[in-house]
Write a protein that holds these residues in place. Structure first.
Motif, PDB file in Angstrom:
ATOM      1  N   VAL A  30     -37.238 -20.622  13.235  1.00 17.37           N
ATOM      2  CA  VAL A  30     -37.135 -22.019  13.673  1.00 17.37           C
ATOM      3  C   VAL A  30     -38.513 -22.646  13.817  1.00 17.37           C
ATOM      4  O   VAL A  30     -38.640 -23.860  13.892  1.00 17.37           O
ATOM      5  CB  VAL A  30     -36.327 -22.200  14.980  1.00 17.37           C
ATOM      6  N   ARG A  31     -39.555 -21.824  13.821  1.00 23.00           N
ATOM      7  CA  ARG A  31     -40.930 -22.303  13.977  1.00 23.00           C
ATOM      8  C   ARG A  31     -41.674 -22.429  12.642  1.00 23.00           C
ATOM      9  O   ARG A  31     -42.836 -22.784  12.617  1.00 23.00           O
ATOM     10  CB  ARG A  31     -41.686 -21.354  14.900  1.00 23.00           C
ATOM     11  N   VAL A  32     -41.020 -22.112  11.549  1.00 25.76           N
ATOM     12  CA  VAL A  32     -41.673 -22.093  10.248  1.00 25.76           C
ATOM     13  C   VAL A  32     -41.595 -23.461   9.572  1.00 25.76           C
ATOM     14  O   VAL A  32     -40.507 -24.021   9.402  1.00 25.76           O
ATOM     15  CB  VAL A  32     -41.053 -21.006   9.339  1.00 25.76           C
ATOM     16  N   LYS A  33     -42.761 -23.954   9.196  1.00 25.23           N
ATOM     17  CA  LYS A  33     -42.856 -25.216   8.470  1.00 25.23           C
ATOM     18  C   LYS A  33     -42.096 -25.090   7.149  1.00 25.23           C
ATOM     19  O   LYS A  33     -42.303 -24.138   6.400  1.00 25.23           O
ATOM     20  CB  LYS A  33     -44.329 -25.523   8.201  1.00 25.23           C
ATOM     21  N   GLY A  34     -41.191 -26.024   6.887  1.00 28.67           N
ATOM     22  CA  GLY A  34     -40.412 -26.015   5.651  1.00 28.67           C
ATOM     23  C   GLY A  34     -39.033 -25.420   5.797  1.00 28.67           C
ATOM     24  O   GLY A  34     -38.197 -25.571   4.918  1.00 28.67           O
ATOM     25  N   VAL A  35     -38.773 -24.726   6.913  1.00 27.73           N
ATOM     26  CA  VAL A  35     -37.424 -24.230   7.176  1.00 27.73           C
ATOM     27  C   VAL A  35     -36.647 -25.364   7.831  1.00 27.73           C
ATOM     28  O   VAL A  35     -37.040 -25.879   8.874  1.00 27.73           O
ATOM     29  CB  VAL A  35     -37.445 -22.961   8.048  1.00 27.73           C
ATOM     30  N   LEU A  36     -35.565 -25.752   7.189  1.00 24.87           N
ATOM     31  CA  LEU A  36     -34.792 -26.909   7.631  1.00 24.87           C
ATOM     32  C   LEU A  36     -33.686 -26.554   8.615  1.00 24.87           C
ATOM     33  O   LEU A  36     -33.306 -27.370   9.444  1.00 24.87           O
ATOM     34  CB  LEU A  36     -34.173 -27.612   6.417  1.00 24.87           C
ATOM     35  N   ASP A  37     -33.154 -25.343   8.500  1.00 29.94           N
ATOM     36  CA  ASP A  37     -32.065 -24.935   9.376  1.00 29.94           C
ATOM     37  C   ASP A  37     -32.038 -23.411   9.470  1.00 29.94           C
ATOM     38  O   ASP A  37     -32.337 -22.721   8.485  1.00 29.94           O
ATOM     39  CB  ASP A  37     -30.716 -25.439   8.846  1.00 29.94           C
ATOM     40  N   VAL A  38     -31.704 -22.916  10.637  1.00 29.10           N
ATOM     41  CA  VAL A  38     -31.573 -21.478  10.874  1.00 29.10           C
ATOM     42  C   VAL A  38     -30.262 -21.271  11.628  1.00 29.10           C
ATOM     43  O   VAL A  38     -30.023 -21.922  12.639  1.00 29.10           O
ATOM     44  CB  VAL A  38     -32.743 -20.927  11.724  1.00 29.10           C
ATOM     45  N   GLU A  39     -29.443 -20.374  11.108  1.00 30.85           N
ATOM     46  CA  GLU A  39     -28.177 -20.067  11.765  1.00 30.85           C
ATOM     47  C   GLU A  39     -28.017 -18.557  11.860  1.00 30.85           C
ATOM     48  O   GLU A  39     -28.147 -17.849  10.866  1.00 30.85           O
ATOM     49  CB  GLU A  39     -27.014 -20.650  10.963  1.00 30.85           C
ATOM     50  N   SER A  40     -27.736 -18.074  13.057  1.00 28.08           N
ATOM     51  CA  SER A  40     -27.458 -16.652  13.242  1.00 28.08           C
ATOM     52  C   SER A  40     -26.029 -16.374  12.813  1.00 28.08           C
ATOM     53  O   SER A  40     -25.129 -17.174  13.068  1.00 28.08           O
ATOM     54  CB  SER A  40     -27.646 -16.258  14.717  1.00 28.08           C
ATOM     55  N   GLY A  41     -25.835 -15.225  12.157  1.00 27.38           N
ATOM     56  CA  GLY A  41     -24.500 -14.893  11.693  1.00 27.38           C
ATOM     57  C   GLY A  41     -24.367 -13.434  11.321  1.00 27.38           C
ATOM     58  O   GLY A  41     -25.217 -12.599  11.672  1.00 27.38           O
ATOM     59  N   TYR A  42     -23.301 -13.144  10.596  1.00 28.30           N
ATOM     60  CA  TYR A  42     -22.972 -11.786  10.174  1.00 28.30           C
ATOM     61  C   TYR A  42     -22.643 -11.818   8.690  1.00 28.30           C
ATOM     62  O   TYR A  42     -22.054 -12.782   8.200  1.00 28.30           O
ATOM     63  CB  TYR A  42     -21.745 -11.270  10.937  1.00 28.30           C
ATOM     64  N   CYS A  43     -22.993 -10.753   7.968  1.00 25.12           N
ATOM     65  CA  CYS A  43     -22.642 -10.715   6.548  1.00 25.12           C
ATOM     66  C   CYS A  43     -22.450  -9.297   6.049  1.00 25.12           C
ATOM     67  O   CYS A  43     -22.814  -8.331   6.703  1.00 25.12           O
ATOM     68  CB  CYS A  43     -23.690 -11.429   5.694  1.00 25.12           C
TER      69      CYS A  43
END
Length: 186
Positions: A30-43
């Motif tokens: 969430v602190r990275v320049k250029g990252v627009l969205d971060v979602e925690s999940g499972y895969c």
């Protein structure tokens, strides 16, 4: 700082990463320049829409991951993966620190086959630098679902909680120090 939840740009890209506990990985990205969205999940498990409890039991095959939407005109996939490999230990099978189980495995999960060559290149570079000890899996993304709402922005909402203070915060500090030029400034 919270997740950005910005509308994805037409040119935005998606990559899903498993680097141990998703609270740690999310708190960095969430602190990275250029990252627009971060979602925690499972895969990449065999149960549809598992719960956190099910995933922690280790019987669903799922990995705790973060799904990143990023702007490749600001940060490249190569740079995203460089950060990923610095903020977790890709040489420990099914473990990050004291967290152990298959849900904590190191993994890169592709939504777009076009990303495979770059991901494989970075994985090879890191593996060579670590004398062939990297256990990070590179797979197509399957059966992704978002984690429960209370897991989203967990570090931001719980910075004084023990795990956050002693495990997540040091990873965030390592990112801030190592990648100062990649830090998003509010």
């Amino acid at each position: 700082m919270t997740q950005t939840h910005q509308a994805a740009l037409p040119s935005s890209r998606v990559i899903t990463l498993g680097g141990g506990c998703f609270w740690c990985t999310e708190a960095v990205f969430v602190r990275v320049k250029g990252v627009l969205d971060v979602e925690s999940g499972y895969c990449n498990g065999h149960v549809l829409n598992p719960t956190y409890r099910q995933v922690c039991e280790g019987t669903t095959g799922h990995n705790e991951v973060v799904r990143l939407v990023y702007d490749p005109q600001v940060i490249s996939l190569h740079e995203v993966l460089e950060i990923f490999f610095v903020i977790h230990d890709p040489t420990t099978l099914n473990r990050q620190g004291n967290d152990s189980g298959t849900q904590y495995r190191s993994g890169i999960y592709l939504s777009d086959e076009a990303d495979r060559a770059v991901a494989q290149q970075v994985l090879n570079e890191v593996n060579a630098a670590m004398n062939g000890r990297v256990v990070t899996e590179l797979q197509d993304l399957h059966n992704y679902s978002a984690a429960e709402a209370y897991h989203q922005d967990y570090f931001e909402h719980n910075p004084d909680q023990g795990y956050c203070a002693f495990v997540v915060a040091p990873k965030v500090q390592k990112f801030l120090k190592t990648f100062a030029d990649k830090v998003r400034h509010a």
